[in-house]
Scaffold this active site. Structure first.
Site, mmCIF file in Angstrom:
data_model
loop_
_atom_site.group_PDB
_atom_site.id
_atom_site.type_symbol
_atom_site.label_atom_id
_atom_site.label_comp_id
_atom_site.label_asym_id
_atom_site.label_seq_id
_atom_site.Cartn_x
_atom_site.Cartn_y
_atom_site.Cartn_z
ATOM 1 N N ASP A 130 0.797 -1.170 0.023
ATOM 2 C CA ASP A 130 -0.062 0.011 -0.065
ATOM 3 C C ASP A 130 0.775 1.292 0.098
ATOM 4 O O ASP A 130 0.453 2.365 0.054
ATOM 5 C CB ASP A 130 -0.809 0.013 1.203
ATOM 6 N N CYS A 185 -15.925 -19.639 -6.978
ATOM 7 C CA CYS A 185 -17.293 -19.298 -6.159
ATOM 8 C C CYS A 185 -18.331 -19.744 -6.831
ATOM 9 O O CYS A 185 -19.533 -19.727 -6.185
ATOM 10 C CB CYS A 185 -17.438 -17.660 -6.376
ATOM 11 N N CYS A 188 -22.526 -19.560 -5.914
ATOM 12 C CA CYS A 188 -22.793 -19.172 -4.551
ATOM 13 C C CYS A 188 -22.560 -17.604 -4.518
ATOM 14 O O CYS A 188 -22.048 -16.902 -5.192
ATOM 15 C CB CYS A 188 -21.474 -19.258 -3.618
ATOM 16 N N CYS A 191 -22.055 -13.792 -0.230
ATOM 17 C CA CYS A 191 -21.498 -12.487 0.308
ATOM 18 C C CYS A 191 -22.488 -11.480 -0.238
ATOM 19 O O CYS A 191 -22.726 -10.370 0.637
ATOM 20 C CB CYS A 191 -20.144 -12.449 -0.141
ATOM 21 N N CYS A 195 -24.453 -8.758 2.735
ATOM 22 C CA CYS A 195 -24.183 -7.460 2.610
ATOM 23 C C CYS A 195 -25.340 -6.624 3.185
ATOM 24 O O CYS A 195 -26.119 -6.499 2.447
ATOM 25 C CB CYS A 195 -23.494 -6.867 1.428
ATOM 26 N N CYS A 246 -18.507 -16.433 3.965
ATOM 27 C CA CYS A 246 -17.918 -17.096 2.623
ATOM 28 C C CYS A 246 -17.549 -18.530 3.007
ATOM 29 O O CYS A 246 -16.820 -18.942 3.898
ATOM 30 C CB CYS A 246 -16.615 -16.530 2.217
HETATM 31 C C1 B12 Z 1 -9.224 0.953 -1.803
HETATM 32 C C2 B12 Z 1 -9.311 -0.271 -1.237
HETATM 33 C C3 B12 Z 1 -10.652 -0.683 -0.188
HETATM 34 C C4 B12 Z 1 -11.884 0.039 -0.582
HETATM 35 C C5 B12 Z 1 -12.454 -0.464 -1.800
HETATM 36 C C6 B12 Z 1 -12.448 -2.037 -1.765
HETATM 37 C C7 B12 Z 1 -12.486 -2.699 -3.048
HETATM 38 N N1 B12 Z 1 -13.520 -3.815 -3.174
HETATM 39 O O1 B12 Z 1 -11.668 -2.375 -3.777
HETATM 40 C C8 B12 Z 1 -12.660 -0.227 0.961
HETATM 41 C C9 B12 Z 1 -12.369 0.893 1.730
HETATM 42 C C10 B12 Z 1 -14.035 -0.529 0.581
HETATM 43 C C11 B12 Z 1 -11.774 -1.463 1.395
HETATM 44 C C12 B12 Z 1 -12.417 -2.291 2.054
HETATM 45 C C13 B12 Z 1 -11.681 -3.527 2.616
HETATM 46 N N2 B12 Z 1 -10.493 -3.624 2.295
HETATM 47 CO CO1 B12 Z 1 -9.153 -2.836 1.247
HETATM 48 N N3 B12 Z 1 -7.881 -2.209 0.183
HETATM 49 C C14 B12 Z 1 -8.248 -1.208 -0.902
HETATM 50 C C15 B12 Z 1 -7.001 -0.738 -1.703
HETATM 51 C C16 B12 Z 1 -6.113 0.269 -0.978
HETATM 52 C C17 B12 Z 1 -7.195 -0.721 -3.220
HETATM 53 C C18 B12 Z 1 -8.062 -1.615 -3.984
HETATM 54 C C19 B12 Z 1 -8.522 -1.034 -5.207
HETATM 55 O O2 B12 Z 1 -7.615 -0.714 -6.084
HETATM 56 N N4 B12 Z 1 -9.753 -1.295 -5.613
HETATM 57 C C20 B12 Z 1 -10.413 -0.719 -6.889
HETATM 58 C C21 B12 Z 1 -10.979 -1.957 -7.559
HETATM 59 C C22 B12 Z 1 -11.252 -1.639 -8.973
HETATM 60 O O3 B12 Z 1 -9.930 -2.862 -7.646
HETATM 61 P P1 B12 Z 1 -10.329 -4.536 -7.387
HETATM 62 O O4 B12 Z 1 -11.315 -4.970 -6.786
HETATM 63 O O5 B12 Z 1 -8.663 -5.015 -7.244
HETATM 64 O O6 B12 Z 1 -10.602 -4.708 -9.110
HETATM 65 C C23 B12 Z 1 -10.829 -5.885 -9.431
HETATM 66 C C24 B12 Z 1 -11.991 -6.344 -9.376
HETATM 67 O O7 B12 Z 1 -12.936 -5.212 -8.971
HETATM 68 C C25 B12 Z 1 -12.593 -6.739 -10.626
HETATM 69 N N5 B12 Z 1 -13.677 -6.322 -11.469
HETATM 70 C C26 B12 Z 1 -14.042 -4.748 -11.439
HETATM 71 N N6 B12 Z 1 -15.114 -4.769 -12.387
HETATM 72 C C27 B12 Z 1 -15.253 -6.139 -12.709
HETATM 73 C C28 B12 Z 1 -16.490 -6.376 -13.592
HETATM 74 C C29 B12 Z 1 -16.783 -7.650 -13.815
HETATM 75 C C30 B12 Z 1 -17.829 -8.240 -14.588
HETATM 76 C C31 B12 Z 1 -15.809 -8.830 -13.237
HETATM 77 C C32 B12 Z 1 -15.781 -10.111 -13.547
HETATM 78 C C33 B12 Z 1 -14.658 -8.259 -12.394
HETATM 79 C C34 B12 Z 1 -14.565 -6.862 -11.888
HETATM 80 O O8 B12 Z 1 -11.397 -6.701 -11.716
HETATM 81 C C35 B12 Z 1 -10.412 -5.983 -11.102
HETATM 82 C C36 B12 Z 1 -9.059 -6.143 -11.540
HETATM 83 O O9 B12 Z 1 -8.764 -7.630 -10.935
HETATM 84 C C37 B12 Z 1 -6.155 -2.487 -1.536
HETATM 85 C C38 B12 Z 1 -4.670 -2.118 -1.315
HETATM 86 C C39 B12 Z 1 -4.150 -2.231 -2.892
HETATM 87 N N7 B12 Z 1 -3.178 -1.287 -3.043
HETATM 88 O O10 B12 Z 1 -4.432 -2.911 -3.580
HETATM 89 C C40 B12 Z 1 -6.839 -2.689 -0.508
HETATM 90 C C41 B12 Z 1 -7.302 -4.235 0.077
HETATM 91 C C42 B12 Z 1 -7.964 -4.624 -1.341
HETATM 92 N N8 B12 Z 1 -8.179 -4.349 1.301
HETATM 93 C C43 B12 Z 1 -8.028 -5.400 1.930
HETATM 94 C C44 B12 Z 1 -8.896 -5.620 2.966
HETATM 95 C C45 B12 Z 1 -8.470 -6.510 4.087
HETATM 96 C C46 B12 Z 1 -10.045 -4.679 3.020
HETATM 97 C C47 B12 Z 1 -11.398 -5.188 4.150
HETATM 98 C C48 B12 Z 1 -11.492 -6.801 4.364
HETATM 99 C C49 B12 Z 1 -11.038 -4.365 5.526
HETATM 100 C C50 B12 Z 1 -12.201 -4.939 6.286
HETATM 101 N N9 B12 Z 1 -12.305 -6.136 6.869
HETATM 102 O O11 B12 Z 1 -12.982 -3.875 6.485
HETATM 103 C C51 B12 Z 1 -12.298 -4.529 3.390
HETATM 104 C C52 B12 Z 1 -13.323 -5.477 2.288
HETATM 105 C C53 B12 Z 1 -14.142 -4.771 1.780
HETATM 106 C C54 B12 Z 1 -14.727 -5.637 0.227
HETATM 107 N N10 B12 Z 1 -15.785 -6.537 0.399
HETATM 108 O O12 B12 Z 1 -14.004 -5.223 -0.704
HETATM 109 C C55 B12 Z 1 -6.957 -6.312 1.387
HETATM 110 C C56 B12 Z 1 -7.619 -7.319 0.738
HETATM 111 C C57 B12 Z 1 -6.844 -8.818 0.805
HETATM 112 C C58 B12 Z 1 -7.688 -9.886 0.089
HETATM 113 N N11 B12 Z 1 -7.725 -11.046 0.702
HETATM 114 O O13 B12 Z 1 -7.999 -9.747 -1.099
HETATM 115 C C59 B12 Z 1 -6.401 -5.214 0.427
HETATM 116 C C60 B12 Z 1 -5.541 -6.049 -0.813
HETATM 117 C C61 B12 Z 1 -5.351 -4.825 1.258
HETATM 118 C C62 B12 Z 1 -3.651 -5.671 1.228
HETATM 119 N N12 B12 Z 1 -3.027 -5.449 0.862
HETATM 120 O O14 B12 Z 1 -3.954 -6.748 1.871
HETATM 121 N N13 B12 Z 1 -10.593 -1.632 0.724
HETATM 122 S S1 SF4 Z 2 -20.549 -3.581 3.849
HETATM 123 FE FE1 SF4 Z 2 -19.438 -5.190 4.854
HETATM 124 S S2 SF4 Z 2 -20.525 -6.988 3.917
HETATM 125 FE FE2 SF4 Z 2 -20.912 -5.193 2.604
HETATM 126 S S3 SF4 Z 2 -19.247 -5.185 0.976
HETATM 127 FE FE3 SF4 Z 2 -18.612 -3.832 2.665
HETATM 128 S S4 SF4 Z 2 -17.388 -5.355 4.032
HETATM 129 FE FE4 SF4 Z 2 -18.438 -6.318 2.697
#
Ligand code: B12
Ligand code: SF4
Length: 312
Positions: A130, A185, A188, A191, A195, A246
């Site tokens: 990060d 997945c 299923c 999740c 939510c 999950c």
């Molecule tokens: C911004 C961010 C958040 C944001 C946005 C979350 C998100 N879903 O991206 C918020 C604040 C909500 C968040 C929450 C959490 N986060 Co966070 N977060 C980040 C961060 C800094 C960037 C992620 C990012 O770029 N998101 C933008 C989207 C576009 O990125 P993406 O999901 O990777 O994109 C893929 C999918 O969205 C998919 N996609 C997009 N559109 C579509 C459409 C279709 C049709 C399909 C098939 C796929 C698809 O393809 C993309 C490319 O692979 C990363 C660290 C990092 N530098 O990567 C940590 C990270 C993702 N977070 C992490 C964690 C632990 C959490 C939480 C669990 C914390 C908590 N318990 O509260 C929650 C989980 C919430 C959730 N359900 O996602 C971990 C996840 C570890 C893992 N096992 O994956 C990370 C990787 C940090 C780390 N270095 O370990 N987080």
């Molecule tokens: S509100 Fe909770 S259950 Fe819903 S996507 Fe965010 S972390 Fe997951």
């Protein structure tokens, strides 16, 4: 003779990482396109820092110019503790129970990089937890560590989704993983169904605006939005609902990293005690904890929202 890639993998496991994969440092074209779409839809809410230099997020060579390889690691953070179901307490998400994962991963990755340099004097690299704008999940998937779950966290077959991800971008060519893990997945939708704020707007896509994790950690407003307050389900900091339901997390196993063991009062925090914290007591209590990200004001805002909501 053992290859450098093999030695790196062995050393990573010795240091305590749970999974490791090595991939070529290419541009993330497909994944980058999805990031663009996600940003265009405004799913990053107020996290404007995600808009900054999007090209850097997609291309490791823009972070480390000599980039040839990306070493991707996963560290299991599961510890076998449970939340207290009490209206006097606020639930903290699992990832923030112990020491800040950024510090823990960085320390281990530094050790790994030093090892690589000790074998190859010309080797150099950039550690990313990060601290550099990398798409961690996309790299973990490319490196074959797991697949993207519908809740949009990476799931591994061995540890479920309770893993942190980090990388080292290296200037040396290595042997690369050729296989990715297929999405397991299936049909299923637990999740999405669980939510409480319908933040998983489609499989694999989270709208941060609706996500409790975003609101309780990243949102800087003085009050939480009404829909979040009404649906907090007891969460004070972060949210684990989509991961708790999950089925792959039945494979969770305790981590060997003792720094992820919960600090006192960090699993279910006493709301009255949180509201009584001063800047000094807050700074002392949350030193080197991931929970400091929300700052004292944010944590007390969340505690107040829970107290009000609990009384309804
Ligand atoms: C911004 C961010 C958040 C944001 C946005 C979350 C998100 N879903 O991206 C918020 C604040 C909500 C968040 C929450 C959490 N986060 Co966070 N977060 C980040 C961060 C800094 C960037 C992620 C990012 O770029 N998101 C933008 C989207 C576009 O990125 P993406 O999901 O990777 O994109 C893929 C999918 O969205 C998919 N996609 C997009 N559109 C579509 C459409 C279709 C049709 C399909 C098939 C796929 C698809 O393809 C993309 C490319 O692979 C990363 C660290 C990092 N530098 O990567 C940590 C990270 C993702 N977070 C992490 C964690 C632990 C959490 C939480 C669990 C914390 C908590 N318990 O509260 C929650 C989980 C919430 C959730 N359900 O996602 C971990 C996840 C570890 C893992 N096992 O994956 C990370 C990787 C940090 C780390 N270095 O370990 N987080
Ligand atoms: S509100 Fe909770 S259950 Fe819903 S996507 Fe965010 S972390 Fe997951």
């Amino acid at each position: 003779m053992e290859s450098l890639s093999h030695k790196i993998k062995q050393k990573a496991i010795e240091i305590g990482f749970d999974k490791i994969g090595i991939v070529r440092a290419e541009s993330l074209i497909e994944e980058g396109g999805k990031l663009d779409e996600w940003l265009e839809k405004g799913f990053h809410a107020s996290m404007k820092w995600l808009e900054r230099e999007p090209e850097k997020r997609k291309n490791p060579a823009m972070i480390f110019p000599d980039a040839k390889s990306v070493v991707v690691v996963a560290l299991n953070y599961f510890t076998p503790h449970k939340h207290e179901e009490s209206s006097a307490k606020g639930k903290v998400s699992r990832y923030a129970w112990g020491d800040d994962y950024h510090d823990v991963l960085k320390e281990k990755l530094r050790e790994l990089l030093s090892f690589i340099k000790s074998i190859d004097a010309a080797a150099d690299g950039k550690i990313c937890v990060d601290t550099a704008p990398m798409m961690d999940k996309a790299w973990a998937i490319r490196a074959g560590l797991g697949w993207l779950g519908k809740h949009s966290n990476v799931i591994t077959k061995e540890f479920g989704s309770w893993i942190f991800i980090g990388e080292i971008i290296l200037n040396v060519e290595l042997e690369y993983e050729t296989e990715t893990i297929a999405d397991a997945c299936g049909t299923c939708t637990k999740c999405l169904d669980a939510c409480p704020t319908s933040a998983i707007v489609a499989p694999y896509v989270v709208d941060s605006k609706a996500c409790i994790s975003y609101a309780t950690i990243e949102l800087r407003d003085s009050e939480l939005p009404g829909e979040i307050t009404e649906n907090l389900n007891g969460w004070l900091y972060g949210c684990d609902i989509c991961q708790d339901v999950c089925p792959w997390n039945r494979f969770e196993k305790p981590t060997t990293e003792t720094r992820f063991e919960p600090r006192p009062d960090n699993v279910s925090s006493d709301l009255t005690a949180i509201l009584a914290l001063s800047p000094e007591t807050y700074a002392a209590k949350f030193r080197r904890s991931a929970m400091k990200r929300t700052k004292l004001g944010g944590l007390q805002r969340n505690a107040k929202a829970l107290k009000i909501n609990g009384k309804k």
